[in-house]
Design a protein around this motif. Structure first.
Motif, PDB file in Angstrom:
ATOM      1  N   GLY A 250     -30.857 -13.708  -7.678  1.00 21.18           N
ATOM      2  CA  GLY A 250     -30.625 -12.275  -7.546  1.00 21.18           C
ATOM      3  C   GLY A 250     -29.639 -11.707  -8.545  1.00 21.18           C
ATOM      4  N   LEU A 251     -29.008 -12.549  -9.364  1.00 22.14           N
ATOM      5  CA  LEU A 251     -28.054 -12.052 -10.360  1.00 22.14           C
ATOM      6  C   LEU A 251     -28.765 -11.258 -11.459  1.00 22.14           C
ATOM      7  CD1 LEU A 251     -25.868 -15.247 -10.839  1.00 22.14           C
ATOM      8  CD2 LEU A 251     -25.179 -13.141  -9.663  1.00 22.14           C
ATOM      9  N   THR A 252     -28.144 -10.170 -11.865  1.00 18.62           N
ATOM     10  CA  THR A 252     -28.643  -9.385 -12.993  1.00 18.62           C
ATOM     11  C   THR A 252     -27.860  -9.779 -14.236  1.00 18.62           C
ATOM     12  OG1 THR A 252     -29.248  -7.522 -11.576  1.00 18.62           O
ATOM     13  CG2 THR A 252     -28.979  -7.071 -13.928  1.00 18.62           C
ATOM     14  N   ILE A 253     -28.547 -10.361 -15.206  1.00 24.34           N
ATOM     15  CA  ILE A 253     -27.881 -10.857 -16.417  1.00 24.34           C
ATOM     16  C   ILE A 253     -28.604 -10.283 -17.634  1.00 24.34           C
ATOM     17  CG2 ILE A 253     -27.123 -12.898 -17.690  1.00 24.34           C
ATOM     18  CD1 ILE A 253     -27.434 -14.470 -15.047  1.00 24.34           C
ATOM     19  N   PRO A 254     -28.057  -9.255 -18.280  1.00 22.91           N
ATOM     20  CA  PRO A 254     -28.701  -8.684 -19.471  1.00 22.91           C
ATOM     21  C   PRO A 254     -28.790  -9.718 -20.590  1.00 22.91           C
ATOM     22  CG  PRO A 254     -26.944  -7.258 -18.642  1.00 22.91           C
ATOM     23  CD  PRO A 254     -26.803  -8.571 -17.934  1.00 22.91           C
ATOM     24  N   THR A 255     -29.884  -9.713 -21.302  1.00 27.70           N
ATOM     25  CA  THR A 255     -30.047 -10.643 -22.431  1.00 27.70           C
ATOM     26  C   THR A 255     -29.562  -9.956 -23.705  1.00 27.70           C
ATOM     27  OG1 THR A 255     -32.354  -9.928 -22.611  1.00 27.70           O
ATOM     28  CG2 THR A 255     -31.920 -11.931 -21.362  1.00 27.70           C
ATOM     29  N   LYS A 266     -11.640 -16.421 -13.109  1.00 29.79           N
ATOM     30  CA  LYS A 266     -12.806 -15.542 -13.053  1.00 29.79           C
ATOM     31  C   LYS A 266     -14.105 -16.355 -13.111  1.00 29.79           C
ATOM     32  CE  LYS A 266     -10.965 -11.145 -14.679  1.00 29.79           C
ATOM     33  NZ  LYS A 266     -11.188 -10.002 -15.598  1.00 29.79           N
ATOM     34  N   THR A 267     -15.172 -15.727 -12.647  1.00 28.81           N
ATOM     35  CA  THR A 267     -16.486 -16.361 -12.612  1.00 28.81           C
ATOM     36  C   THR A 267     -17.445 -15.579 -13.499  1.00 28.81           C
ATOM     37  OG1 THR A 267     -16.119 -17.165 -10.362  1.00 28.81           O
ATOM     38  CG2 THR A 267     -18.402 -17.077 -11.122  1.00 28.81           C
ATOM     39  N   TYR A 268     -18.261 -16.317 -14.259  1.00 30.22           N
ATOM     40  CA  TYR A 268     -19.181 -15.697 -15.213  1.00 30.22           C
ATOM     41  C   TYR A 268     -20.598 -16.188 -14.946  1.00 30.22           C
ATOM     42  CZ  TYR A 268     -14.725 -14.673 -17.293  1.00 30.22           C
ATOM     43  OH  TYR A 268     -13.431 -14.225 -17.483  1.00 30.22           O
ATOM     44  N   ALA A 269     -21.547 -15.279 -15.080  1.00 24.71           N
ATOM     45  CA  ALA A 269     -22.957 -15.603 -14.864  1.00 24.71           C
ATOM     46  C   ALA A 269     -23.631 -15.831 -16.213  1.00 24.71           C
ATOM     47  CB  ALA A 269     -23.650 -14.473 -14.115  1.00 24.71           C
ATOM     48  N   PHE A 270     -24.663 -16.681 -16.205  1.00 24.07           N
ATOM     49  CA  PHE A 270     -25.414 -16.917 -17.437  1.00 24.07           C
ATOM     50  C   PHE A 270     -26.881 -17.149 -17.113  1.00 24.07           C
ATOM     51  CE2 PHE A 270     -24.173 -21.158 -16.015  1.00 24.07           C
ATOM     52  CZ  PHE A 270     -25.302 -21.929 -16.238  1.00 24.07           C
ATOM     53  N   ILE A 271     -27.708 -16.931 -18.115  1.00 22.33           N
ATOM     54  CA  ILE A 271     -29.118 -17.318 -18.058  1.00 22.33           C
ATOM     55  C   ILE A 271     -29.434 -18.044 -19.356  1.00 22.33           C
ATOM     56  CG2 ILE A 271     -29.898 -15.057 -18.920  1.00 22.33           C
ATOM     57  CD1 ILE A 271     -32.470 -15.511 -17.226  1.00 22.33           C
ATOM     58  N   ASN A 272     -30.013 -19.248 -19.243  1.00 26.01           N
ATOM     59  CA  ASN A 272     -30.226 -20.068 -20.442  1.00 26.01           C
ATOM     60  C   ASN A 272     -31.652 -19.969 -20.962  1.00 26.01           C
ATOM     61  OD1 ASN A 272     -31.756 -21.788 -18.770  1.00 26.01           O
ATOM     62  ND2 ASN A 272     -30.018 -23.154 -18.388  1.00 26.01           N
ATOM     63  N   GLY A 273     -31.941 -20.750 -21.973  1.00 27.09           N
ATOM     64  CA  GLY A 273     -33.254 -20.701 -22.609  1.00 27.09           C
ATOM     65  C   GLY A 273     -34.377 -21.196 -21.738  1.00 27.09           C
ATOM     66  N   ARG A 274     -34.060 -21.924 -20.669  1.00 25.18           N
ATOM     67  CA  ARG A 274     -35.071 -22.390 -19.725  1.00 25.18           C
ATOM     68  C   ARG A 274     -35.268 -21.391 -18.582  1.00 25.18           C
ATOM     69  NH1 ARG A 274     -34.188 -26.880 -16.960  1.00 25.18           N
ATOM     70  NH2 ARG A 274     -31.944 -26.563 -16.893  1.00 25.18           N
ATOM     71  N   LYS A 275     -34.616 -20.205 -18.717  1.00 25.63           N
ATOM     72  CA  LYS A 275     -34.720 -19.119 -17.728  1.00 25.63           C
ATOM     73  C   LYS A 275     -34.089 -19.496 -16.399  1.00 25.63           C
ATOM     74  CE  LYS A 275     -36.891 -16.913 -20.898  1.00 25.63           C
ATOM     75  NZ  LYS A 275     -36.103 -16.005 -21.760  1.00 25.63           N
ATOM     76  N   LYS A 276     -33.131 -20.412 -16.438  1.00 28.44           N
ATOM     77  CA  LYS A 276     -32.378 -20.781 -15.249  1.00 28.44           C
ATOM     78  C   LYS A 276     -31.066 -19.990 -15.235  1.00 28.44           C
ATOM     79  CE  LYS A 276     -35.353 -24.033 -14.124  1.00 28.44           C
ATOM     80  NZ  LYS A 276     -36.206 -23.960 -12.911  1.00 28.44           N
ATOM     81  N   LYS A 277     -30.721 -19.462 -14.055  1.00 27.81           N
ATOM     82  CA  LYS A 277     -29.494 -18.699 -13.910  1.00 27.81           C
ATOM     83  C   LYS A 277     -28.407 -19.573 -13.298  1.00 27.81           C
ATOM     84  CE  LYS A 277     -31.812 -14.224 -13.293  1.00 27.81           C
ATOM     85  NZ  LYS A 277     -31.988 -13.055 -12.382  1.00 27.81           N
TER      86      LYS A 277
END
Length: 301
Positions: A250-255, A266-277
């Motif tokens: 459900g995280l929104t992560i702009p590319t 602090k906590t940071y969200a990411f989305i990688n090249g395999r489309k895993k958040k």
């Protein structure tokens, strides 16, 4: 009386394929990089559609030749393979020691799946590791604690795979670069700021991608490549300890940004090249280009 054929076709017996595993008579030293898997009958939990990523450290021993090739077989029972054709066949480096990561997408919906890792040395002797995947109905999250990366002038490794928790040496990067999704550097002027960034972004920002010639194992090689990872500060309401696959999904992560300046706590969200958040929670920092960062990771399988 018929001397030869009287028009009767004899029964033709089918040739049965042998799906048993080859005899494991090799003497290589093979361990999982995840220490929790170095036990009798190592196992993980995953759901259909999850990716199981696992890394093995493969070493020559005094009684073996150098590792030559790794073949990965999949089965639904032990001591067996569904096909004599491997799922993966990976040519290994001509080195005494190396780390190799594999990525397996789970298709089964119930029961168990067996991954057999058969490593052949130069004498065609086989050393085997087997991983059992227990199939769950719920998508899973991988967690890694106390990952520590060094900045560009620190001797510690600066690149990690969120899928396995592995911090690769520069000499193992070429064969595993697609798994590297989080790196660390201190960047900026006049004050270098602690920054998480993708591996491709390092080259974009002018960091060296050449392994020094002084490295006697892989000098002259490259640390470039990989796929983009995008970062954003996580919502303040995110409970890192309680996150599950649904929370991460459900995280929104702009590319848009492949780097982010970070702070302790602090906590940071990411989305990688395999489309895993995933999430990174920063637990420690030593500033500057000779400093380091410590953090925990949670990421979708």
């Amino acid at each position: 009386m018929c001397i030869s054929s009287c028009g009767v076709t004899p029964d033709v017996q089918p040739v049965l394929q042998d799906f048993s595993l080859p005899v494991a008579d090799g003497k290589l030293d093979i361990t999982f990089t995840d220490a929790t898997l170095n036990v009798t009958n190592p196992n993980v939990v995953a759901a259909s559609g999850d990716n199981v990523n696992v890394s093995l450290v493969i070493k020559k021993t005094a009684s073996s030749e150098k590792p030559r090739i790794m073949r990965v077989f999949v089965a639904d029972q032990p001591n067996y393979r569904k096909s004599t054709q491997p799922l993966f066949e990976i040519k290994l480096k001509n080195r005494d020691e190396q780390t190799q990561t594999i990525d397996f997408t789970v298709s089964a919906t119930t029961g168990k799946t067996y991954l057999h890792f058969d490593v052949y040395d130069n004498n065609e002797k086989v050393t085997r590791k087997t991983l059992i995947i227990n199939i769950s109905k719920d998508a899973q999250v991988a967690s890694w604690q106390n990952i520590t990366l060094g900045a560009q002038n620190n001797a510690l490794g600066s690149r990690v795979s969120s899928a396995t928790g592995d911090i690769y040496t520069v000499c193992d990067l070429d064969s595993n670069i697609k798994y590297v999704d989080i790196t660390y550097a201190a960047f900026g002027s006049p004050l270098a700021k602690p920054t998480l960034l993708s591996n491709p972004e390092r080259q974009n920002l002018g960091f060296s991608t050449s392994i020094p010639a002084s490295n006697t194992v892989c000098g002259g090689g490259s640390t470039a490549g990989g796929t983009p990872t995008y970062f954003v500060e996580a919502p303040s309401t995110t409970d890192f300890m309680m996150v599950d696959d649904a929370t991460l999904n459900g995280l929104t992560i702009p590319t848009t940004s492949q780097s982010i300046v970070v702070e302790v706590g602090k906590t940071y969200a990411f989305i990688n090249g395999r489309k895993k958040k995933g999430l990174v929670k920063v637990t420690g920092l030593e500033g500057g280009v000779g400093g380091k960062i410590s953090f925990d990771i949670k990421v979708q399988k």
